[in-house]
Design an enzyme around this catalytic site. Sequence first.
Site, mmCIF file in Angstrom:
data_model
loop_
_atom_site.group_PDB
_atom_site.id
_atom_site.type_symbol
_atom_site.label_atom_id
_atom_site.label_comp_id
_atom_site.label_asym_id
_atom_site.label_seq_id
_atom_site.Cartn_x
_atom_site.Cartn_y
_atom_site.Cartn_z
ATOM 1 C CD GLU A 1 -2.819 -1.366 2.357
ATOM 2 O OE1 GLU A 1 -2.874 -0.439 3.173
ATOM 3 O OE2 GLU A 1 -3.506 -2.406 2.458
ATOM 4 C CD GLU B 1 -4.477 -8.188 1.178
ATOM 5 O OE1 GLU B 1 -5.369 -7.567 1.783
ATOM 6 O OE2 GLU B 1 -3.271 -7.852 1.239
HETATM 7 O O1 G3I Z 1 -5.886 -12.262 17.680
HETATM 8 C C1 G3I Z 1 -5.380 -11.201 18.483
HETATM 9 C C2 G3I Z 1 -5.973 -11.285 19.876
HETATM 10 O O2 G3I Z 1 -5.514 -12.487 20.506
HETATM 11 C C3 G3I Z 1 -5.518 -10.072 20.689
HETATM 12 O O3 G3I Z 1 -6.125 -10.096 21.943
HETATM 13 C C4 G3I Z 1 -5.939 -8.810 19.936
HETATM 14 C C5 G3I Z 1 -5.506 -7.583 20.696
HETATM 15 O O4 G3I Z 1 -4.554 -6.873 20.005
HETATM 16 O O5 G3I Z 1 -5.303 -8.794 18.637
HETATM 17 C C6 G3I Z 1 -5.758 -9.883 17.839
HETATM 18 O O6 G3I Z 1 -5.073 -9.804 16.629
HETATM 19 C C7 G3I Z 1 -5.636 -8.911 15.681
HETATM 20 C C8 G3I Z 1 -5.713 -9.694 14.353
HETATM 21 O O7 G3I Z 1 -6.140 -8.841 13.276
HETATM 22 C C9 G3I Z 1 -6.665 -10.858 14.452
HETATM 23 O O8 G3I Z 1 -7.963 -10.404 14.615
HETATM 24 C C10 G3I Z 1 -4.682 -7.717 15.506
HETATM 25 O O9 G3I Z 1 -4.700 -6.941 16.696
HETATM 26 C C11 G3I Z 1 -5.164 -6.863 14.329
HETATM 27 O O10 G3I Z 1 -4.232 -5.809 14.097
HETATM 28 C C12 G3I Z 1 -5.234 -7.746 13.068
HETATM 29 O O11 G3I Z 1 -5.769 -6.967 12.012
HETATM 30 C C13 G3I Z 1 -5.388 -7.423 10.694
HETATM 31 C C14 G3I Z 1 -5.018 -6.162 9.888
HETATM 32 O O12 G3I Z 1 -4.717 -6.514 8.535
HETATM 33 C C15 G3I Z 1 -3.798 -5.482 10.490
HETATM 34 O O13 G3I Z 1 -2.720 -6.370 10.482
HETATM 35 C C16 G3I Z 1 -6.570 -8.141 10.032
HETATM 36 O O14 G3I Z 1 -6.823 -9.367 10.684
HETATM 37 C C17 G3I Z 1 -6.254 -8.404 8.567
HETATM 38 O O15 G3I Z 1 -7.395 -8.967 7.907
HETATM 39 C C18 G3I Z 1 -5.854 -7.118 7.857
HETATM 40 O O16 G3I Z 1 -5.459 -7.473 6.567
HETATM 41 C C19 G3I Z 1 -5.127 -6.359 5.713
HETATM 42 C C20 G3I Z 1 -3.905 -6.762 4.897
HETATM 43 O O17 G3I Z 1 -2.829 -7.072 5.759
HETATM 44 C C21 G3I Z 1 -3.555 -5.651 3.923
HETATM 45 N N1 G3I Z 1 -4.699 -5.325 3.066
HETATM 46 C C22 G3I Z 1 -5.900 -4.937 3.812
HETATM 47 C C23 G3I Z 1 -6.301 -6.076 4.755
HETATM 48 C C24 G3I Z 1 -7.593 -5.737 5.491
HETATM 49 O O18 G3I Z 1 -7.382 -4.626 6.319
#
Ligand code: G3I
Length: 354
Positions: free
Chosen positions: A160, A267
């Site tokens: 991005e 994705e």
């Molecule tokens: O699972 C943990 C949980 O155990 C913990 O208590 C909690 C507290 O921080 O965090 C949880 O993890 C989260 C994870 O998603 C699973 O739900 C992370 O904080 C959170 O930051 C993470 O978000 C991900 C996001 O990218 C940021 O990394 C999303 O799942 C993921 O779908 C999203 O994917 C992005 C791609 O990387 C780039 N393109 C866009 C796409 C959607 O935003």
Amino acid sequence: MTLDRRIVLGGGLALAACDRRADAQIPGGQTPVAIPPLRSAAAFPVGVCVQEEQLGDPSLVPLIASQISQVTPEWEMKMEYIVKDDGSFRFEAPDRIAAFAKANGMRLFGHTLIWYAQVPGAFERLDEKRAKFADAYRNYILAVAGRYRGQAVGWDVVNEAVAEDGNGWRDSLWSKKLGKLRHMVLAFQHAREADPDAVLFLNDYNLENLPKKRATFMKLVEALLKAGAPIGGVGTQTHLAADLAPGEITRALKDLASLGLAVHVSEMDVSLTRSRGVLKDRNKLPAGQSRLYAEAAEAFSSLPAAQRFAFTHWGLRDKDSWLKRENPADAPLLFDDAGRPKAAAAAWIGGLRA
Ligand code: G3I
């Protein structure tokens, strides 16, 4: 710890791992459909994102193992997981995902090394000394990409980088400290130093519905190549709204493929709730979703075989989607919450070309 190898892989026409409540209706009143496994229907790798905590899910793991041939860690190979507050690294979760991929004969795709959206405190605190910052930047990429050398088939090296309005490239701590283009060239060069074989990608989103952003993305690829970055592929995330106009996906994939590099639909999901309101009758959104999955499958499978790196869905079951966390009413993926294939799954398979 690796998962039980005795995972039954569905063969032939089969209902995917289903919930027993046969009377339960799929969202939009669709009845379950019968489909061949995605991985056997496609002539290219079919990917999905996965989280380490999902590897203990007894209904999801067989579905992934029967449908999928490549996995992308949804968040555990990013700085937000790996870089601890004291600047040290942790790899338990990505290592477990890598072991799952290996145990199930799946490819592993690394996502993502450098992202404007993730700047851990440990890097921010390095801010005062450029040389120290450049060393830490290189050391991070060598440590992470080097760890999965020989297993990761590719990496989203930079994620991005293009401004949403298509006017130039995003600012970030990385660009401020190391240069707008140079930090990206360095990232690709460090990733290549760490792994001589992985295909190195520039990845971005909204390349289908924002032609100006797509044009700027393509110019950035050309600038990176000219600057000596060993970029081998382009990733189009393909997070779509169900009311996207017909033909946009096809135009985008043709444009991106004209660069001559590997193409990764990296994705894909198709939101029913993020639609831009252009469809008067919202009951038509599920049909719009299926149409877009079919178009994406047809357009991607029509690319030259050498450029078809992989087609990755950003989740298999609706309930696993990041979009569901934003709006519980959304149903953006190919399988319903019970793991039953939806009409969108049949449409994606129907769109495939040999
Ligand atoms: O699972 C943990 C949980 O155990 C913990 O208590 C909690 C507290 O921080 O965090 C949880 O993890 C989260 C994870 O998603 C699973 O739900 C992370 O904080 C959170 O930051 C993470 O978000 C991900 C996001 O990218 C940021 O990394 C999303 O799942 C993921 O779908 C999203 O994917 C992005 C791609 O990387 C780039 N393109 C866009 C796409 C959607 O935003």
